[in-house]
Design an enzyme around this catalytic site. Structure first.
Site, mmCIF file in Angstrom:
data_model
loop_
_atom_site.group_PDB
_atom_site.id
_atom_site.type_symbol
_atom_site.label_atom_id
_atom_site.label_comp_id
_atom_site.label_asym_id
_atom_site.label_seq_id
_atom_site.Cartn_x
_atom_site.Cartn_y
_atom_site.Cartn_z
ATOM 1 N N GLY A 1 1.199 -1.222 0.511
ATOM 2 C CA GLY A 1 0.205 0.488 0.009
ATOM 3 C C GLY A 1 0.795 1.330 0.314
ATOM 4 N N GLN B 1 3.022 9.911 2.055
ATOM 5 C CA GLN B 1 4.157 9.305 1.618
ATOM 6 C C GLN B 1 4.876 10.114 -0.004
ATOM 7 O OE1 GLN B 1 2.981 4.985 2.779
ATOM 8 N NE2 GLN B 1 4.701 4.954 3.070
ATOM 9 N N CYS C 1 6.707 -0.637 6.608
ATOM 10 C CA CYS C 1 6.850 0.684 5.852
ATOM 11 C C CYS C 1 7.556 1.130 4.944
ATOM 12 C CB CYS C 1 6.016 2.322 7.050
ATOM 13 S SG CYS C 1 5.884 3.902 6.211
ATOM 14 N N LEU C 2 7.029 1.543 3.810
ATOM 15 C CA LEU C 2 8.452 2.372 2.094
ATOM 16 C C LEU C 2 8.710 2.722 3.393
ATOM 17 C CD1 LEU C 2 5.568 1.911 -0.812
ATOM 18 C CD2 LEU C 2 7.720 -0.066 0.455
ATOM 19 N N HIS D 1 -3.019 0.777 8.522
ATOM 20 C CA HIS D 1 -2.146 1.795 8.617
ATOM 21 C C HIS D 1 -1.692 2.376 7.429
ATOM 22 C CE1 HIS D 1 2.989 0.771 7.248
ATOM 23 N NE2 HIS D 1 2.378 1.549 6.761
ATOM 24 N N GLU D 2 -2.087 2.700 5.912
ATOM 25 C CA GLU D 2 -2.447 3.863 5.728
ATOM 26 C C GLU D 2 -3.501 4.449 5.840
ATOM 27 O OE1 GLU D 2 -0.406 3.135 3.700
ATOM 28 O OE2 GLU D 2 0.293 0.963 3.270
ATOM 29 N N HIS E 1 -1.644 6.526 7.795
ATOM 30 C CA HIS E 1 -0.598 7.970 7.096
ATOM 31 C C HIS E 1 -1.306 8.857 6.624
ATOM 32 C CE1 HIS E 1 3.616 5.605 6.530
ATOM 33 N NE2 HIS E 1 2.589 4.902 5.652
HETATM 34 NI NI NI Z 1 3.847 2.783 5.592
#
Ligand code: NI
Length: 171
Positions: free
Chosen positions: A46, A51, A91-92, A133-134, A137
């Site tokens: 995701g 981000q 997480c990216l 999670h997303e 963000h």
């Molecule tokens: Ni993340």
């Protein structure tokens, strides 16, 4: 379409509160394409607009094995949460860092899809984790915020050490 750079912790823009999308103009459609292309290029499950340093309230997700089932969530809201589950997350924006996080086991979500249609669904398991999670963000929250101080410090210490070793050589 373009692959955009993903903000890396502790970039302060990751703490930005995203703003609801009110008009589905070409900017929004371009953002959706960029989010998907960047997510696939980074091999993520995701990716949230936050981000990419974008303030629009939108995230994308694809949990399929073949990466051919993109889902787009615009102005998402969690209407109800049931139970608890613990699952390892990464997480990216915090590459290489993983830790168990406790979240709701089932969630009822409402959002708009990429055509502006209202969607409502119940999600569980990994899908429920990914959505929570997303959505975090978009509210400026990261998965490490859910950890105890001790676990967070331990994770960040390892993360900083790893980041220090991958700094580009400037000779
Ligand atoms: Ni993340």
């Amino acid at each position: 379409m373009a692959i955009r750079p993903i903000l890396i912790y502790p970039d302060p823009r990751l703490r930005t509160q995203a703003q609801p999308i009110v008009a589905f103009d070409s900017t929004v459609h371009a953002l959706i394409e960029d989010l998907l292309e960047t997510m696939y290029a980074a091999d993520g499950l995701g990716l949230a607009a936050t981000q990419l340093g974008d303030k629009n309230r939108i995230f994308v997700m694809d949990l399929s094995d073949l990466k051919h089932q993109p889902q787009v969530f615009i102005n998402p809201v969690i209407l109800s949460r049931i139970g608890r589950q613990k699952r390892q997350e990464g997480c990216l924006s915090i590459p290489g860092a993983y830790e168990d996080v406790v979240r709701a086991a089932r969630i009822h979500v409402r959002a708009l899809d990429r055509s502006g249609q209202s969607i409502e669904q119940w999600s569980e398991g990994l899908e429920a984790v990914c959505i929570q999670h997303e959505l975090d963000h978009l509210d400026g929250r990261l998965f490490i915020d859910h950890l105890s101080v001790l676990k967070r410090e331990r994770l960040l210490k390892r993360f900083r050490a790893k980041q220090a070793t991958v700094l580009p050589v400037t000779t």
